[in-house]
Design a protein around this motif. Structure first.
Motif, mmCIF file in Angstrom:
data_model
loop_
_atom_site.group_PDB
_atom_site.id
_atom_site.type_symbol
_atom_site.label_atom_id
_atom_site.label_comp_id
_atom_site.label_asym_id
_atom_site.label_seq_id
_atom_site.Cartn_x
_atom_site.Cartn_y
_atom_site.Cartn_z
ATOM 1 N N PHE A 171 -6.316 83.076 56.128
ATOM 2 C CA PHE A 171 -6.779 84.199 56.948
ATOM 3 C C PHE A 171 -7.231 85.353 56.047
ATOM 4 O O PHE A 171 -8.252 86.004 56.303
ATOM 5 C CB PHE A 171 -5.662 84.652 57.873
ATOM 6 C CG PHE A 171 -6.058 85.727 58.843
ATOM 7 C CD1 PHE A 171 -7.034 85.502 59.798
ATOM 8 C CD2 PHE A 171 -5.443 86.978 58.811
ATOM 9 C CE1 PHE A 171 -7.393 86.494 60.700
ATOM 10 C CE2 PHE A 171 -5.793 87.975 59.698
ATOM 11 C CZ PHE A 171 -6.772 87.740 60.649
ATOM 12 N N GLY A 172 -6.469 85.576 54.957
ATOM 13 C CA GLY A 172 -6.858 86.608 54.002
ATOM 14 C C GLY A 172 -8.177 86.291 53.324
ATOM 15 O O GLY A 172 -8.981 87.192 53.047
ATOM 16 N N ALA A 173 -8.442 84.998 53.031
ATOM 17 C CA ALA A 173 -9.730 84.611 52.444
ATOM 18 C C ALA A 173 -10.875 84.963 53.384
ATOM 19 O O ALA A 173 -11.943 85.411 52.950
ATOM 20 C CB ALA A 173 -9.732 83.104 52.144
ATOM 21 N N GLY A 174 -10.642 84.763 54.689
ATOM 22 C CA GLY A 174 -11.655 85.163 55.661
ATOM 23 C C GLY A 174 -11.904 86.652 55.632
ATOM 24 O O GLY A 174 -13.047 87.111 55.736
ATOM 25 N N HIS A 175 -10.839 87.426 55.454
ATOM 26 C CA HIS A 175 -11.001 88.885 55.379
ATOM 27 C C HIS A 175 -11.655 89.315 54.074
ATOM 28 O O HIS A 175 -12.330 90.356 54.033
ATOM 29 C CB HIS A 175 -9.648 89.566 55.561
ATOM 30 C CG HIS A 175 -9.315 89.787 57.006
ATOM 31 N ND1 HIS A 175 -9.549 90.966 57.650
ATOM 32 C CD2 HIS A 175 -8.816 88.939 57.934
ATOM 33 C CE1 HIS A 175 -9.189 90.865 58.912
ATOM 34 N NE2 HIS A 175 -8.736 89.634 59.111
ATOM 35 N N LEU A 176 -11.467 88.539 53.022
ATOM 36 C CA LEU A 176 -12.191 88.839 51.794
ATOM 37 C C LEU A 176 -13.690 88.740 52.052
ATOM 38 O O LEU A 176 -14.472 89.586 51.599
ATOM 39 C CB LEU A 176 -11.766 87.862 50.692
ATOM 40 C CG LEU A 176 -12.010 88.298 49.235
ATOM 41 C CD1 LEU A 176 -11.138 87.474 48.287
ATOM 42 C CD2 LEU A 176 -13.462 88.168 48.833
ATOM 43 N N VAL A 177 -14.089 87.709 52.818
ATOM 44 C CA VAL A 177 -15.502 87.566 53.192
ATOM 45 C C VAL A 177 -15.947 88.733 54.067
ATOM 46 O O VAL A 177 -17.041 89.284 53.882
ATOM 47 C CB VAL A 177 -15.736 86.233 53.918
ATOM 48 C CG1 VAL A 177 -17.168 86.138 54.442
ATOM 49 C CG2 VAL A 177 -15.437 85.062 52.984
ATOM 50 N N LEU A 178 -15.084 89.110 55.024
ATOM 51 C CA LEU A 178 -15.430 90.227 55.910
ATOM 52 C C LEU A 178 -15.670 91.513 55.133
ATOM 53 O O LEU A 178 -16.432 92.383 55.575
ATOM 54 C CB LEU A 178 -14.312 90.451 56.936
ATOM 55 C CG LEU A 178 -14.155 89.414 58.047
ATOM 56 C CD1 LEU A 178 -13.054 89.846 59.012
ATOM 57 C CD2 LEU A 178 -15.457 89.202 58.799
ATOM 58 N N ASN A 179 -15.018 91.665 53.987
ATOM 59 C CA ASN A 179 -15.225 92.848 53.148
ATOM 60 C C ASN A 179 -16.338 92.644 52.131
ATOM 61 O O ASN A 179 -17.067 93.583 51.800
ATOM 62 C CB ASN A 179 -13.920 93.193 52.423
ATOM 63 C CG ASN A 179 -12.904 93.849 53.332
ATOM 64 O OD1 ASN A 179 -12.927 95.054 53.561
ATOM 65 N ND2 ASN A 179 -12.003 93.049 53.878
ATOM 66 N N LEU A 180 -16.461 91.420 51.608
ATOM 67 C CA LEU A 180 -17.451 91.158 50.575
ATOM 68 C C LEU A 180 -18.879 91.310 51.089
ATOM 69 O O LEU A 180 -19.744 91.871 50.402
ATOM 70 C CB LEU A 180 -17.253 89.748 50.012
ATOM 71 C CG LEU A 180 -18.177 89.334 48.853
ATOM 72 C CD1 LEU A 180 -18.030 90.277 47.678
ATOM 73 C CD2 LEU A 180 -17.878 87.897 48.427
ATOM 74 N N LEU A 181 -19.139 90.836 52.300
ATOM 75 C CA LEU A 181 -20.494 90.921 52.840
ATOM 76 C C LEU A 181 -20.949 92.365 53.065
ATOM 77 O O LEU A 181 -21.990 92.768 52.553
ATOM 78 C CB LEU A 181 -20.604 90.099 54.122
ATOM 79 C CG LEU A 181 -20.674 88.579 53.924
ATOM 80 C CD1 LEU A 181 -20.608 87.866 55.263
ATOM 81 C CD2 LEU A 181 -21.939 88.185 53.173
#
Length: 502
Positions: free
Chosen positions: A20-30
Motif C-alpha cells: 500500500f505504501g508503494a502505491g502511495h510512493l507512486v501517488l507522490n512521485l507522479l
C-alpha cells in the motif's frame, strides 16, 4: 493514558502495508515529478508563465470531475479480484505509459502546438491516473476497521510516500546535467551551425539539455510507477465485498440510472458534517502550501544567490530532500504517537499550529549570508503536510463507517475518497493557476537573469503569509470536529451487530 491493543484480525500485515505504501510512493512521485517538470515548460520549452499555470490547473479541473465517477464505479464493482484491485492494476500501467508520452515535447515546436499537445495529453493521462489513484485511496480506507490501526496504516504509507519527495528534488540536478542525460552530438552540431553568439548559443544549449532531460527522465519515472503501482493491486486486501448488499449494476444500459445513483451518493457524502470539515481543512492546508510550493526554489536561486544557478547548486534539492526525510522519519511517527495519545483532531490542530511557526521562520531562514539556515524552519514546517494526510485519511475511514450507519450499504469508500481528492485537486488546480498569477503580480520575469529587490521581497512575503493564513483557518474549521475515538468505536460495534464483521 494507555490505549487498547489492536486485535490481531484488525492488524494490517507488514507486506500489505509495504505494498500500500508503494502505491502511495507512486501517488507522490507522479505529481512531484509533474511539479518539477512544469518549471521546465518555462525554461526548456519557452512557455509563457500564465499559459504554464493554465496547463497546470485546467487538467486538474477535468481530473476532479472524473474522480467521483471512478469512485462510484469501484464502490459498485463486483469481481473475484475485489472492488478496487482490477482498476489499480490497469491504472498503474496506463499512468506510467501516458506520463512518459505527455512529456515528449520539442522546444522547436510553436508555443501554441506545445500548449494544446500538453493540455490534451494531460487529460488523457489523468484518466489513467484516476483509475489508479481513486480505487487505491478507497482500498486504504477498508483495509482495517480499527480506529488506531487506520492511523498507523496511513502513517506507514505516508512515510513511504515521502521517499518520492527525497528523490524528486534531484530531478533539477539530473535534468540540467550534461553528464547524466546528455544531448546528442547531432543536436550540438545543429546549434553550432546556427552561428549564434556565445551567450545565445549557451542559452540554446541549456534549453536543449533541459528538454532532453525532461523527455528521458519522464520515461524512467513512468517505468518506476508501473512497477510500484502494481504491488497494491497484487498484494493488498480490502473487506469481503461478496457479502456487500445494494450494489448497483454498471453497464451501458444502466448508464442514466448510474448517473442518478452517483448524484445521490455524492449528495449523501456532502451531507456528512465531519467529512465536510475534513475536506475544508485539507483544501486550506494543502493548497495554501501548494500555491507557494515553487517559490522556495525561486527565492533560493534569485534572492540568496542573485540568479546564479551554478552558485545555488544543490541547495534547492537539499532543502526539499531534507524536508522529506524529516517528515518521514521524525514528524510522521510523532504525529502517529500524538494521535494515539490525544486523538486525531488534537493531533491535527497541534501539528498545523507548529507548521505555521515554520512558515514564519522562513523569513530568517532564507539568509544570503548563511545558506545553512534554510534548514532551520524544516522541522516545524514538516508538521503541516506530514500531519495532514496521515490524519485526514485515517479520519475519512472513520467517516465511511458513520455513512454506513446512517445510509446503509453499499459502503462508499471510493466515493468518499474521490470527493476528498476532488477537493484537493480542485484546490490544486486553483493554486497552480494562482501561483503563476502571483509570480506575475510580484513582477517575476522568467527571461531575466536576476530579479528586482522589490520582486523578491514581495515573493518572500507571499511565501510566508499565504500558507500561514490558510493553515490558521483550517485550525478553526477543525476545532469542534466531533467524531472521536469513543464515537468511532460505538459506530463500529453497532455496524457489527447489524451486518456482522466484513
Amino acid at each position: 493514558m494507555k490505549k487498547e491493543v489492536t486485535p490481531l484480525p484488525d492488524r494490517v500485515p507488514i507486506g500489505q502495508k509495504l505494498s500500500f505504501g508503494a502505491g502511495h510512493l507512486v501517488l507522490n512521485l507522479l505529481p512531484g515529478s509533474l511539479g518539477i517538470f512544469m518549471f521546465f515548460l518555462l525554461t526548456a520549452f519557452g512557455m509563457d508563465p500564465f499559459l504554464a499555470g493554465l496547463l497546470g490547473g485546467l487538467p486538474r479541473i477535468f481530473d476532479a470531475i472524473t474522480d467521483p465517477i471512478m469512485g462510484f464505479i469501484s464502490d459498485n464493482t463486483n469481481s473475484r479480484f475485489g472492488r478496487r484491485r482490477p482498476y489499480i492494476f490497469v491504472g498503474a500501467i496506463l499512468s506510467g505509459i501516458l506520463f512518459a508520452v505527455l512529456w515528449q515535447l520539442d522546444p522547436d515546436n510553436s508555443q501554441n502546438y506545445n500548449f494544446w499537445y500538453f493540455l490534451i495529453l494531460s487529460m488523457v493521462f489523468l484518466i489513467g491516473n484516476t483509475m489508479f489513484a481513486t480505487p487505491l485511496i478507497g482500498l486504504g480506507y477498508e483495509m482495517t476497521s480499527d480506529y488506531n490501526e487506520r492511523t498507523r496504516l496511513m502513517a506507514f504509507s505516508q512515510i513511504l510516500g515521502q521517499i518520492a519527495w527525497m528523490i524528486v528534488p534531484w530531478f533539477w540536478v539530473i535534468i540540467a546535467s550534461p553528464d547524466m542525460l546528455p544531448i546528442t552530438a547531432e543536436e550540438t552540431a545543429r546549434i553550432a551551425q546556427l552561428g549564434l553568439g556565445t551567450e545565445e548559443a549557451a542559452k540554446m544549449t541549456l534549453q536543449s539539455l533541459q528538454a532532453n532531460g525532461v523527455r528521458k527522465l519522464s520515461v524512467i519515472v513512468g517505468l518506476i510507477c508501473i512497477v510500484l503501482g502494481l504491488l497494491p493491486a497484487i498484494f493488498c486486501r480490502g473487506i469481503d465485498s461478496a457479502r456487500m448488499e445494494n450494489r448497483k449494476k454498471i453497464t451501458l444500459k444502466t448508464l442514466f440510472s448510474n448517473i442518478k445513483d452517483l448524484g445521490e451518493g455524492i449528495k449523501q457524502v456532502s451531507k456528512s458534517k465531519p467529512f465536510v470539515k475534513l475536506c475544508g481543512a485539507t483544501f486550506l492546508v494543502f493548497n495554501g502550501f501548494q500555491l507557494v510550493a515553487s517559490f522556495s526554489f525561486f527565492i533560493i536561486v534569485f534572492y540568496m544567490f542573485n540568479g546564479d544557478y551554478a552558485a545555488a547548486g544543490n541547495w534547492p534539492a537539499w532543502f526539499s530532500t531534507i524536508t522529506a526525510v524529516v517528515t518521514a522519519f521524525l514528524v510522521i511517527p510523532i504525529i502517529s504517537w500524538m494521535s494515539d495519545r490525544w486523538g486525531k483532531r488534537t493531533a491535527f490542530v497541534v501539528s498545523t499550529f507548529i507548521s505555521i511557526i515554520g512558515y514564519i521562520l522562513k523569513w530568517w531562514g532564507f539568509d544570503p549570508d548563511n545558506p545553512w539556515l534554510i534548514f532551520m524552519p524544516i522541522p516545524f514546517m514538516a508538521f503541516g503536510l506530514g500531519g495532514l494526510f496521515t490524519l485526514m485519511m485515517s479520519m475519512t475511514a472513520d467517516v465511511c463507517d458513520l455513512d454506513e450507519l446512517e445510509n446503509g450499504m453499499p459502503r462508499k469508500e471510493g466515493t468518499f475518497g474521490a470527493i476528498y481528492w476532488w477537493m484537493v485537486k480542485l484546490g490544486q488546480a486553483l493554486a497552480l493557476v494562482l501561483g503563476g498569477l502571483v509570480l506575475k503580480l510580484v513582477g517575476f520575469n522568467q527571461d531575466a537573469i536576476t530579479q528586482t529587490a522589490d520582486t523578491m521581497t514581495n515573493l518572500r512575503i507571499a511565501d510566508i503569509l499565504i500558507p500561514s493564513i490558510t493553515a490558521g483557518i483550517a485550525i478553526v474549521v477543525m476545532w469542534k470536529y466531533s467524531l472521536n475515538e469513543e464515537r468511532a468505536k460505538e459506530i463500529k460495534t453497532e455496524l457489527v451487530k447489524r451486518r456482522g464483521k466484513l
